[in-house]
Design a protein around this motif. Structure first.
Motif, mmCIF file in Angstrom:
data_model
loop_
_atom_site.group_PDB
_atom_site.id
_atom_site.type_symbol
_atom_site.label_atom_id
_atom_site.label_comp_id
_atom_site.label_asym_id
_atom_site.label_seq_id
_atom_site.Cartn_x
_atom_site.Cartn_y
_atom_site.Cartn_z
ATOM 1 N N VAL A 118 80.604 23.017 50.678
ATOM 2 C CA VAL A 118 81.277 24.504 50.855
ATOM 3 C C VAL A 118 81.975 24.981 49.797
ATOM 4 N N LEU A 140 77.104 24.060 60.817
ATOM 5 C CA LEU A 140 77.794 25.086 61.214
ATOM 6 C C LEU A 140 77.739 25.378 62.824
ATOM 7 N N VAL A 170 77.030 25.577 52.008
ATOM 8 C CA VAL A 170 77.580 26.889 52.650
ATOM 9 C C VAL A 170 78.425 27.558 51.657
ATOM 10 N N VAL A 223 73.252 28.722 53.509
ATOM 11 C CA VAL A 223 73.853 29.747 54.537
ATOM 12 C C VAL A 223 74.894 30.420 53.711
#
Length: 471
Positions: A269, A131, A147, A2
Motif C-alpha cells: 500500500v 479492502l 493499493v 485499486v
C-alpha cells in the motif's frame, strides 16, 4: 490495482496504469461528477512537461492563463520566462479544469470511477491487499495486488495503515474567492502582506480572478461564510486597492497544515499527494507535487506487475519522493514565514532585501527553479554518468516524432541513441530515437528522468542498462 481517491493525483495515476495495460479500479467517496472546488490554481512547468508526455498539455493550456512573472513583497518580482523548459510560465487554471482534462483521458481509456464508495478496512498479506468497501449496494470485500491512497489530507488509507502524519496548522481561516476585478493588477500575479494580513491575486482565462486572503489577527471558523468586506479590507491593507472586486461566483474557507506521513509505503500500500504531505499554499506546490508523486510511482507499479522488475523497484518511490516532499514543505514554509513578519522595520528590510536579490538574474533563476519543480534530481549510484537522475528535458529528435515528450506518449522508456543501438532497444521492448542535441546516450524513464547515461556505450552495455532499469 485499486486507487482510492479521484482528485487530480488519483486521476493521473489511474490513467497511467490503464495506458500501461494494468487493470485499475478507481474509487471515490464523493458523489459523481467533478469537484466544483478550485483550491489549486497553479500548474507548474514540471507538471506541464508530464502532461505533454501524455499528450494532454495542450488541452489544459487552452483552459488556463500563462503568467511569466509575479510580484512578491511590495516591489520584488520573480520572472520565470527564462526557465529551461518548453513551459516557462505559471499556468493559472482552476483545479476543476485540471480534473476535467484528466477525466477526459480516463474516459478515452475506458476507466470508470466508482463514486460513493468508501474504504472502511484494509488487510494485506504477501500476495495482495483485501479492502472492505461500502457503497450504495452495501459492504463487500475487494482484492488487489497493490493499493494507492490518493485520498487527501484526511486519508482513510493512511489512517487504516496507522501511519503517523505529524505536523501542525500554519495558517487558519484562509479565504478563497473567485471574482471579477474591474481594475486588475498591472502585473498578472500580485501578492503582499503586512504581517497578519496576506493577499494573493491571479487571473483565470475566463475573466475572473482568484483571491487568496487571510488575517491571522482575526481568524474565524471554517464553517463561517467568507466576509467580502473583510477580503476587501485585506486587499486595501496589503496591495493598496480592492481592484474593484465584484460579487464572487465561488468562495470558501480552509486551514493549511504542514504535515508529512512518516512512510509513503507500507507493504503493498502506497500514499501519494495530500495523503502523504501537506503544506502552506505559498508557491502553489500542493497539487503539482502530488501529480509528480504518481508520475514517479505509476511506471514502477506497471513494471513490477508486468514482471519486468522486482519488488525492490517499488522502494525507490519513497526514497525518491520523500525528500522532495520534505523540501517542498520547507520551501513553502520559508515563504510563509517571510510573509508573516509583523514588525514594520523587519518587513521593510525583507521587502528591500527581496527586491535587491531578485534583480540579480542568478537569484531570480534559482527561485524560479524552486517554484517550478525544475530543481528535482534523483539519487544516482557512485560512478554513474553525471546526467543520471536528472530531468531529460524535451530533447529534439531526428525524424518523427521531433521531440522527446512526443516520443514518450503511450508510456514506456525511450533510449536516446545513435541508430546502431536501436536494435538493442527494440529487442528489449523499448522505444528508441536519435537525439540531435549532441548529448550522450540516455535511457529516459516514463517520468522524464534519466535512468542511465553513457558517452559511447556498446550494445551489450545498453542492453544491460535497459534490463537493470526495469524497462
Amino acid at each position: 490495482m485499486v486507487v482510492v481517491g479521484a482528485g487530480p493525483t488519483g486521476l493521473l495515476l489511474a490513467g497511467d496504469l490503464a495506458e500501461a495495460g494494468i487493470p485499475v479500479t478507481l474509487v471515490e467517496r464523493r458523489h459523481a461528477g467533478l469537484s466544483n472546488l478550485s483550491r489549486a490554481l497553479v500548474v507548474h512547468a514540471t507538471t506541464l512537461e508530464a502532461f505533454d508526455a501524455r499528450g494532454i498539455a495542450a488541452d489544459l493550456i487552452a483552459k488556463g492563463a500563462p503568467v511569466q512573472s509575479l510580484r512578491l513583497f511590495d516591489t520584488a518580482v520573480v520572472d520565470v520566462s527564462e526557465l529551461p523548459t518548453p513551459y516557462p510560465y505559471l499556468l493559472v487554471v482552476p483545479q476543476y479544469e485540471t480534473e476535467a482534462v484528466l477525466q477526459a483521458r480516463l474516459d478515452r481509456l475506458g476507466v470508470r470511477i466508482r463514486y460513493q464508495t468508501e474504504v472502511v478496512d484494509l488487510r494485506q498479506d504477501a500476495d495482495g491487499v483485501t479492502l472492505t468497501v461500502q457503497d450504495a449496494d452495501g459492504t463487500r470485500e475487494e482484492r488487489a495486488a497493490y493499493v494507492v491512497g490518493t485520498d487527501g489530507h484526511n486519508s482513510s488509507i493512511r489512517r487504516l495503515l496507522g501511519v503517523p502524519f505529524p505536523g501542525h496548522t500554519v495558517v487558519a481561516s484562509v479565504m478563497l474567492v473567485d471574482a471579477v476585478l474591474t481594475d486588475p493588477p498591472s502585473l498578472r500575479i500580485a501578492t503582499n502582506t503586512d504581517g497578519d494580513k496576506f493577499a494573493f491575486v491571479a487571473p483565470f482565462k475566463d475573466g475572473y480572478h482568484r483571491i487568496i486572503a487571510w488575517d491571522q489577527s482575526h481568524p474565524k471558523a471554517e464553517s463561517e461564510p467568507v466576509d467580502l468586506a473583510e477580503v476587501r479590507e485585506i486587499l486595501h491593507a496589503t496591495l493598496g486597492t480592492d481592484f474593484g472586486m465584484g460579487e464572487p461566483r465561488w468562495s470558501s474557507r480552509f486551514h493549511s497544515d504542514e504535515r508529512q506521513a512518516e512512510r509513503y509505503r507500507v507493504g503493498r500500500v502506497f500514499l501519494a499527494g495530500d495523503a502523504a504531505h501537506t503544506h502552506s499554499p505559498a508557491g502553489g506546490q500542493g497539487m503539482n507535487t502530488g501529480l509528480l508523486d504518481v508520475a514517479n510511482l505509476s511506471w514502477k507499479l506497471a513494471a513490477v506487475l508486468r514482471g519486468r522488475a522486482g519488488e525492490a523497484l517499488l522502494d525507490t518511490y519513497e526514497s525518491e519522493r520523500y525528500p522532495v516532499g520534505t523540501a517542498v514543505i520547507k520551501g513553502s514554509g520559508r515563504l510563509l514565514r517571510a510573509a508573516q513578519i509583523k514588525v514594520t522595520p523587519a518587513r521593510k528590510l525583507r521587502n528591500a532585501a527581496m527586491h535587491f536579490a531578485l534583480q540579480r538574474p542568478a537569484v531570480n533563476h534559482r527561485l524560479g527553479l524552486a517554484l517550478s519543480g525544475l530543481w528535482i534530481k534523483y539519487w544516482a549510484p557512485i560512478g554513474a554518468h553525471e546526467l543520471t537522475g536528472h530531468r531529460a528535458g524535451d530533447v529534439p529528435l531526428a525524424g518523427t516524432p521531433a521531440r522527446l515528450f512526443e516520443a514518450m506518449r503511450g508510456g514506456g522508456f525511450v533510449l536516446l541513441a545513435p541508430e546502431d543501438l536501436h536494435k538493442t532497444a527494440t529487442e528489449a521492448g523499448v522505444k528508441a530515437a536519435v537525439p540531435t542535441d549532441g548529448g550522450p546516450v540516455r535511457l529516459v524513464r516514463p517520468d522524464g528522468f534519466i535512468a542511465w547515461a553513457a558517452d559511447a556505450p556498446s550494445a551489450e552495455e545498453a542492453g544491460l542498462a535497459i534490463g537493470a532499469a526495469g524497462a
